[in-house]
Scaffold this motif. Structure first.
Motif, PDB file in Angstrom:
ATOM      1  N   SER A  48      -3.304 -18.296  18.671  1.00 39.49           N
ATOM      2  CA  SER A  48      -3.500 -19.245  17.521  1.00 39.49           C
ATOM      3  C   SER A  48      -2.386 -19.925  17.092  1.00 39.49           C
ATOM      4  CB  SER A  48      -3.835 -18.120  16.391  1.00 39.49           C
ATOM      5  OG  SER A  48      -4.906 -17.422  16.490  1.00 39.49           O
ATOM      6  N   GLN A  92      -9.792 -19.299  13.986  1.00 40.26           N
ATOM      7  CA  GLN A  92     -10.005 -17.827  13.845  1.00 40.26           C
ATOM      8  C   GLN A  92     -10.482 -17.453  12.517  1.00 40.26           C
ATOM      9  OE1 GLN A  92      -6.753 -15.641  15.406  1.00 40.26           O
ATOM     10  NE2 GLN A  92      -8.152 -14.011  15.836  1.00 40.26           N
ATOM     11  N   ASP A 172     -11.013 -20.858  18.603  1.00 37.29           N
ATOM     12  CA  ASP A 172      -9.952 -19.554  18.534  1.00 37.29           C
ATOM     13  C   ASP A 172     -11.144 -18.665  18.255  1.00 37.29           C
ATOM     14  OD1 ASP A 172      -8.288 -18.020  18.175  1.00 37.29           O
ATOM     15  OD2 ASP A 172      -6.830 -18.986  16.853  1.00 37.29           O
ATOM     16  N   ARG A 349     -10.845 -10.531   8.200  1.00 36.93           N
ATOM     17  CA  ARG A 349      -9.701 -10.197   7.641  1.00 36.93           C
ATOM     18  C   ARG A 349      -9.023 -10.985   6.517  1.00 36.93           C
ATOM     19  NH1 ARG A 349      -5.831 -11.015  13.309  1.00 36.93           N
ATOM     20  NH2 ARG A 349      -6.097 -13.034  13.317  1.00 36.93           N
TER      21      ARG A 349
HETATM   22 MG   LIG Z   1      -5.091 -15.353  16.908  1.00 36.83          MG
END
Ligand SMILES: [Mg+2]
Ligand SMILES: Nc1ncnc2c1ncn2[C@@H]1O[C@H](COP(=O)(O)OP(=O)(O)OP(=O)(O)O)[C@@H](O)[C@H]1O
Length: 405
Positions: A48, A92, A172, A349
């Motif tokens: 990332s 992501q 991502d 998350r």
């Molecule tokens: Mg990542």
């Protein structure tokens, strides 16, 4: 794609340090027109971080090394800057504007469809509907993003990157929360972009996806390129060995379903309301999990997988019975679930998993302080030991437990 084609987009000797953690140590990477280039590596390998540098999230000046687009050096000050150079990015972590509609999110930051400053709401909605039809998904462009579950938020971000018609598209882990049907639809779109000559960087942890659509793979390990693999040499064993330094058998030891062990969790006729009013929830679920057993829960997007877990964990209201260790428990909140010995690792998350104003250490212990306390007071020594043990076991990379999460 021919391998001697000049790269459309390339990075040379990229290095990046986050307050003592060396995330990237001299990475060379490139992608040619019409190629889908897989970027692989274990958690924390630096995937990332690399695409955030290539996209201006980490702006020029915050890293060392150089980036070239079409053979010309470029330095992006922001994602908007990268976008205006034809470089698109699907992050992501979910980044959406909660208070805006789906259509507004898809066209966020663009005025191309407006006449002057006036944005034509209906046009936006029509265009968004076309893109969703293309992606084979059923999302109402007028819905508010706040009401959508994670997977649909992700699809909105993917649509947002595709409408700008990028020359370079970085994704991502776009499929982390998608199920098979959505993945197939996404792949059909990526194949079409590939045929149009778009250069793509594709991050995933799912090796079958690499085999399905990628032309080349670069594996990062500990902030460095471990190996570059051409499609002819793709092989799961090679990927796993270069990512982890370990052989397949050691990573996934055979796990036989336990025989004769007691039932740890049993759910009877569990019904859960849909969340945000957008999904249907789940009805009349019966499920049992033996001690030592891993049960997979599979289904299409919106079929209620997450809702079942949220119901068991007390995040949403449920009806029915939940038995833990043979005894019925009443779970009306996450605190009740934790007291019964149930833990939940959330899907998103950023939204649900981490407390960003607390350091790494507190994020590890905050969900379960009782065993680290004596007479209601957290004991520093016990907490430190627990944090160090957890960081070691999970290979959490941070300069210290006090580092910002
Ligand atoms: Mg990542
Ligand atoms: N904003 C940040 N501040 C401090 N450290 C960071 C930051 N972003 C990343 N890191 C650290 O840099 C390293 C590489 O992280 P990165 O997010 O690039 O890994 P990744 O390969 O994308 O992992 P994952 O598969 O978990 O997404 C890790 O040690 C991470 O803790």
């Amino acid at each position: 794609m021919s391998t001697n084609q000049a790269p459309l987009f390339s990075a040379t000797a990229i290095a990046k340090n986050f307050g003592g953690v060396q995330a990237l140590r001299g990475v060379d990477f490139d992608v040619v027109s019409g190629e889908i280039h897989a970027l692989l590596g274990q958690n924390g390998a630096g995937k990332s971080t690399l695409v955030k540098i290539l996209n201006g999230v980490h702006p020029a000046g915050s890293y060392t090394g150089t980036i070239q687009l079409d053979g010309q050096p470029v330095s992006f000050a922001s994602p908007a800057d990268a976008r205006s150079n034809g470089v698109g990015y699907v992050p992501q972590e979910i980044e959406v504007l909660e208070q805006l509609s789906v259509a507004e999110n898809v066209f966020a930051g663009r005025t191309g469809l407006g006449d002057g400053v006036l944005v034509h709401q209906r046009k936006l909605e029509q265009r968004a509907a076309e893109i969703f039809a293309d992606l084979g998904i059923d999302i109402d462009p007028r819905a508010y993003v706040a009401s959508l579950p994670s997977a649909q938020r992700h699809l909105v971000m993917i649509a947002r990157a595709i409408v700008m018609k990028p020359r370079v598209l970085m994704l991502d882990e776009p499929t982390a929360s998608l199920s098979g049907t959505e993945v197939d639809a996404l792949f059909a779109v990526l194949r079409r972009l590939k045929a149009q000559g778009v250069a793509m960087i594709y991050i995933t942890h799912r090796l079958p996806e690499v085999l399905a659509i990628c032309d080349r793979a670069t594996v990062l390990r500990d902030g460095q390129v471990a190996v570059r693999i051409a499609r002819e040499d793709f092989d799961a064993e090679t990927f796993i060995f270069s990512m982890s330094g370990q052989r397949l058998q050691r990573l996934f030891p055979e796990h036989a379903a336990p025989v004769g062990t007691p039932t740890a969790l049993e759910v009877r006729r569990l019904s859960v309301a849909g969340h945000g009013g957008a999904v249907h929830g789940a009805r009349d679920i019966n499920l049992s999990v033996a001690a030592g057993e891993i049960v997979g829960l599979a289904g299409l997007l919106g079929s209620g997988r997450s809702e079942i877990l949220h119901g068991i964990y007390g995040r949403v209201l449920s009806e029915g019975e939940i038995h833990v260790g043979g005894k019925e428990v009443s779970i009306k909140s996450p605190a009740d679930a934790r007291a019964a010995g149930i833990a939940l690792l959330t899907e998103d998350r950023k939204r649900d998993g981490l407390l960003f104003n607390l350091p790494v250490g507190a994020n590890i212990t905050i969900g379960n302080l009782a065993p680290l306390s004596r007479r209601g007071v957290v004991r520093g020594g016990l907490e430190r030991n627990a944090i160090v043990a957890a960081m070691r076991a999970l290979n959490v990379k941070a300069s210290s437990p006090r580092a910002s999460v």
